[in-house]
Design a protein around this motif. Structure first.
Motif, short mmCIF file in Angstrom:
data_model
loop_
_atom_site.label_atom_id
_atom_site.label_comp_id
_atom_site.label_asym_id
_atom_site.label_seq_id
_atom_site.Cartn_x
_atom_site.Cartn_y
_atom_site.Cartn_z
N GLY A 1 39.47 11.53 44.39
CA GLY A 1 39.92 12.87 44.04
C GLY A 1 38.79 13.87 43.94
N LYS A 2 37.60 13.52 44.44
CA LYS A 2 36.44 14.41 44.37
C LYS A 2 35.76 14.46 45.74
N PRO A 3 36.41 15.10 46.72
CA PRO A 3 35.84 15.13 48.08
C PRO A 3 34.48 15.81 48.14
N SER A 4 34.24 16.84 47.32
CA SER A 4 32.94 17.52 47.34
C SER A 4 31.82 16.59 46.91
N MET A 5 32.11 15.73 45.92
CA MET A 5 31.12 14.75 45.47
C MET A 5 30.76 13.78 46.60
N GLY A 6 31.77 13.30 47.30
CA GLY A 6 31.51 12.38 48.42
C GLY A 6 30.74 13.05 49.54
N ALA A 7 31.08 14.32 49.81
CA ALA A 7 30.38 15.05 50.87
C ALA A 7 28.92 15.26 50.50
N CYS A 8 28.65 15.61 49.24
CA CYS A 8 27.26 15.80 48.80
C CYS A 8 26.47 14.50 48.90
N ALA A 9 27.07 13.41 48.47
CA ALA A 9 26.38 12.12 48.56
C ALA A 9 26.07 11.78 50.01
N GLY A 10 27.02 12.05 50.89
CA GLY A 10 26.79 11.78 52.31
C GLY A 10 25.67 12.62 52.88
N LEU A 11 25.59 13.89 52.46
CA LEU A 11 24.53 14.76 52.94
C LEU A 11 23.16 14.30 52.46
N PHE A 12 23.06 13.93 51.18
CA PHE A 12 21.79 13.46 50.65
C PHE A 12 21.29 12.25 51.45
N PHE A 13 22.21 11.37 51.77
CA PHE A 13 21.83 10.20 52.57
C PHE A 13 21.47 10.60 53.99
#
Length: 223
Positions: A187-199
Motif C-alpha cells: 500500500g506504499k508504492p512511493s516507498m517501493g519506487a524510492c527503494a528501487g531508485l536508490f538501488f
C-alpha cells in the motif's frame, strides 16, 4: 540476451499457468522471468551433464518455450490500476529510462570485467567448446555453483560474451520494478519506487549489473 530472457519468461509463465498463481500483472510477469530462469538453468545443466549442449538444441528450446507460451500460457487477471500519481510517475520514470539506456549500452560493450572474462565466461567458453561439462582440476572456480553460468552458456551460444553480460543486466532492470511491486502490495508504492531508485542508481549495482557477474541476479532472486 533477449532470446534468453524471452525463453526464461516463457517457461515461467507456463509454470505459473500450471500452478494457477494469483498475482498482480507486474508481479506475475517479473516473477515468471525469474522462476523461468531457474528452470532453464536446470535444463541447461542436465544438457551439459549429458554432453548435449549444442547450438541446435538451444535453438529448439527457444522455439519450443516461446511456442508453448504463445499457445498455452494464460495471462494474469486484469486488475485495477493502483500506482503512482502522474507527477511522481514522471519523476521516477524519466531517470530510469535514461539510466536503462546507459546500462544497456555498457552491457553490450566487449566484456572486460576481471572475473567476468576470467572465470564466469572462461568456464562457459570451455563448456561451449566441449558441448557440456569436462573434468577441471586446475581452477577452483569451476567447483562453484554454475546457476547463472548455465544461462550465460545459453546466451553465449548466440551472442558470445556481450550477450551474457546483457542478460545479467536484465536482472538489474527487473529488481527496481520488483521493489516497486512490493511497495505497492504494502500500500506504499512511493516507498517501493524510492527503494528501487536508490538501488538502480547505485554505482556498485551498475558496474556489477552490466558485467557478466552473478551478484545482481542473486539479489533479484533473493528479493
Amino acid at each position: 540476451a533477449s532470446l534468453t530472457a524471452a525463453a526464461s519468461w516463457s517457461i515461467g509463465r507456463l509454470l505459473f499457468t500450471r500452478l494457477r498463481l494469483e498475482l498482480r500483472r507486474l508481479e506475475y510477469e517479473l516473477l515468471a522471468g525469474i522462476a523461468g530462469a531457474a528452470l532453464l538453468s536446470l535444463l541447461i545443466f542436465f544438457l551439459c551433464a549429458a554432453r548435449l549442449a549444442y547450438v541446435p538444441v538451444f535453438w529448439a528450446i527457444r522455439f519450443v518455450a516461446l511456442g508453448l507460451n504463445w499457445k498455452f500460457a494464460a495471462p494474469p487477471a486484469e486488475e485495477a490500476r493502483v500506482g503512482l500519481p502522474a507527477k511522481q510517475r514522471w519523476i521516477f520514470s524519466v531517470p530510469i529510462a535514461l539510466f536503462t539506456l546507459l546500462y544497456l549500452s555498457n552491457s553490450l560493450a566487449p566484456e572486460h570485467s576481471p572475473d567476468g572474462q576470467a572465470y564466469h565466461l572462461g568456464n562457459v567458453y570451455r563448456f561451449f567448446r566441449q558441448h557440456g561439462f569436462e573434468r577441471i582440476t586446475t581452477n577452483m572456480y569451476a567447483s562453484l555453483s554454475q546457476g547463472m553460468e548455465m544461462l550465460y552458456l545459453f546466451a553465449f551460444s548466440l551472442g558470445r560474451h556481450a550477450a551474457a553480460a546483457t542478460f545479467h543486466c536484465c536482472f538489474l532492470l527487473a529488481l527496481p520494478l520488483l521493489m516497486f511491486a512490493y511497495g505497492r502490495r504494502l500500500g506504499k508504492p512511493s516507498m517501493g519506487a524510492c527503494a528501487g531508485l536508490f538501488f538502480f542508481f547505485s554505482p556498485l549495482a551498475a558496474v556489477d549489473g552490466v558485467s557478466a557477474y552473478n551478484d545482481i541476479a542473486l539479489a533479484a532472486c533473493g528479493f
